[in-house]
Design a protein around this motif. Structure first.
Motif, PDB file in Angstrom:
ATOM      1  N   PHE A 285      12.372  12.992  24.663  1.00  0.00           N
ATOM      2  CA  PHE A 285      12.026  13.877  25.784  1.00  0.00           C
ATOM      3  C   PHE A 285      12.366  13.202  27.109  1.00  0.00           C
ATOM      4  CE2 PHE A 285       9.247  15.402  29.105  1.00  0.00           C
ATOM      5  CZ  PHE A 285       9.442  16.768  29.027  1.00  0.00           C
ATOM      6  N   ASP A 286      11.969  11.934  27.265  1.00  0.00           N
ATOM      7  CA  ASP A 286      12.249  11.195  28.500  1.00  0.00           C
ATOM      8  C   ASP A 286      13.762  11.068  28.729  1.00  0.00           C
ATOM      9  OD1 ASP A 286       9.533  10.897  28.924  1.00  0.00           O
ATOM     10  OD2 ASP A 286       9.466   8.828  28.178  1.00  0.00           O
ATOM     11  N   MET A 287      14.478  10.792  27.667  1.00  0.00           N
ATOM     12  CA  MET A 287      15.933  10.641  27.744  1.00  0.00           C
ATOM     13  C   MET A 287      16.587  11.940  28.226  1.00  0.00           C
ATOM     14  SD  MET A 287      18.319   9.421  24.575  1.00  0.00           S
ATOM     15  CE  MET A 287      17.390   7.915  24.330  1.00  0.00           C
ATOM     16  N   ILE A 288      16.179  13.046  27.641  1.00  0.00           N
ATOM     17  CA  ILE A 288      16.744  14.346  28.014  1.00  0.00           C
ATOM     18  C   ILE A 288      16.338  14.717  29.436  1.00  0.00           C
ATOM     19  CG2 ILE A 288      16.662  16.831  27.525  1.00  0.00           C
ATOM     20  CD1 ILE A 288      16.497  16.011  24.521  1.00  0.00           C
ATOM     21  N   GLU A 289      15.087  14.487  29.765  1.00  0.00           N
ATOM     22  CA  GLU A 289      14.594  14.835  31.097  1.00  0.00           C
ATOM     23  C   GLU A 289      15.351  14.075  32.197  1.00  0.00           C
ATOM     24  OE1 GLU A 289      10.500  13.703  32.168  1.00  0.00           O
ATOM     25  OE2 GLU A 289      10.272  15.783  32.800  1.00  0.00           O
ATOM     26  N   ARG A 290      15.556  12.781  32.014  1.00  0.00           N
ATOM     27  CA  ARG A 290      16.220  11.998  33.064  1.00  0.00           C
ATOM     28  C   ARG A 290      17.730  12.275  33.126  1.00  0.00           C
ATOM     29  NH1 ARG A 290      15.204   7.279  29.413  1.00  0.00           N
ATOM     30  NH2 ARG A 290      17.227   6.873  28.437  1.00  0.00           N
ATOM     31  N   THR A 291      18.299  12.775  32.044  1.00  0.00           N
ATOM     32  CA  THR A 291      19.737  13.021  31.999  1.00  0.00           C
ATOM     33  C   THR A 291      20.103  14.391  32.562  1.00  0.00           C
ATOM     34  OG1 THR A 291      19.908  11.564  30.084  1.00  0.00           O
ATOM     35  CG2 THR A 291      21.725  13.094  30.426  1.00  0.00           C
ATOM     36  N   MET A 292      19.182  15.324  32.553  1.00  0.00           N
ATOM     37  CA  MET A 292      19.502  16.685  32.986  1.00  0.00           C
ATOM     38  C   MET A 292      19.918  16.770  34.449  1.00  0.00           C
ATOM     39  SD  MET A 292      19.628  18.545  30.402  1.00  0.00           S
ATOM     40  CE  MET A 292      20.016  19.990  31.353  1.00  0.00           C
ATOM     41  N   LYS A 293      19.242  16.078  35.347  1.00  0.00           N
ATOM     42  CA  LYS A 293      19.601  16.172  36.765  1.00  0.00           C
ATOM     43  C   LYS A 293      21.015  15.661  37.022  1.00  0.00           C
ATOM     44  CE  LYS A 293      18.178  15.122  41.490  1.00  0.00           C
ATOM     45  NZ  LYS A 293      19.265  15.868  41.977  1.00  0.00           N
ATOM     46  N   PRO A 294      21.387  14.463  36.544  1.00  0.00           N
ATOM     47  CA  PRO A 294      22.774  14.034  36.758  1.00  0.00           C
ATOM     48  C   PRO A 294      23.802  14.981  36.116  1.00  0.00           C
ATOM     49  CG  PRO A 294      21.437  12.168  36.068  1.00  0.00           C
ATOM     50  CD  PRO A 294      20.587  13.394  35.946  1.00  0.00           C
ATOM     51  N   LEU A 295      23.468  15.528  34.966  1.00  0.00           N
ATOM     52  CA  LEU A 295      24.370  16.463  34.302  1.00  0.00           C
ATOM     53  C   LEU A 295      24.543  17.729  35.142  1.00  0.00           C
ATOM     54  CD1 LEU A 295      26.041  17.615  31.966  1.00  0.00           C
ATOM     55  CD2 LEU A 295      23.893  18.253  30.868  1.00  0.00           C
ATOM     56  N   VAL A 296      23.444  18.322  35.554  1.00  0.00           N
ATOM     57  CA  VAL A 296      23.505  19.558  36.352  1.00  0.00           C
ATOM     58  C   VAL A 296      24.178  19.295  37.693  1.00  0.00           C
ATOM     59  CG1 VAL A 296      22.105  21.312  37.528  1.00  0.00           C
ATOM     60  CG2 VAL A 296      21.562  20.638  35.179  1.00  0.00           C
ATOM     61  N   ASP A 297      23.834  18.181  38.350  1.00  0.00           N
ATOM     62  CA  ASP A 297      24.480  17.840  39.621  1.00  0.00           C
ATOM     63  C   ASP A 297      25.987  17.719  39.452  1.00  0.00           C
ATOM     64  OD1 ASP A 297      22.032  17.826  40.908  1.00  0.00           O
ATOM     65  OD2 ASP A 297      21.876  15.627  40.979  1.00  0.00           O
ATOM     66  N   SER A 298      26.410  17.096  38.359  1.00  0.00           N
ATOM     67  CA  SER A 298      27.839  16.929  38.091  1.00  0.00           C
ATOM     68  C   SER A 298      28.530  18.274  37.921  1.00  0.00           C
ATOM     69  CB  SER A 298      28.004  16.071  36.834  1.00  0.00           C
ATOM     70  OG  SER A 298      29.350  15.949  36.511  1.00  0.00           O
TER      71      SER A 298
END
Length: 86
Positions: free
Chosen positions: A65-78
């Motif tokens: 959950f933590d891994m997915i949560e922290r990765t979503m913002k950089p992914l969406v920003d990209s």
């Protein structure tokens, strides 16, 4: 059209899935790219894979959950900034 012809970005959570995706789109003119989800993870630990929480209990579920949560913002920003890692 196949997924490879239709989508700008296809993300895999583990090596097995990445291999399956690549074999599915083999020989197809890709519109975008196939990458690991964790390529966008701001915390790199030497692994590209998201562990399967099904087998690891509550601790593994929280880790994923933590891994997915922290990765979503950089992914969406990209994606928003059209800077998808190609």
């Amino acid at each position: 059209p196949s997924d490879g012809e239709e989508f700008d970005l296809i993300l895999a959570m583990d090596n097995t899935t990445l291999s399956r995706i690549k074999s599915t789109v083999k020989g197809v003119s890709l519109k975008g790219t196939v990458r690991f989800f964790r390529d966008y993870d701001p915390i790199q630990d030497g692994s590209n894979e998201v562990p399967d929480p099904w087998y690891g209990g509550n601790d593994e579920s929280e880790l994923v959950f933590d891994m997915i949560e922290r990765t979503m913002k950089p992914l969406v920003d990209s994606i928003i900034n059209n800077k998808v890692l190609l």
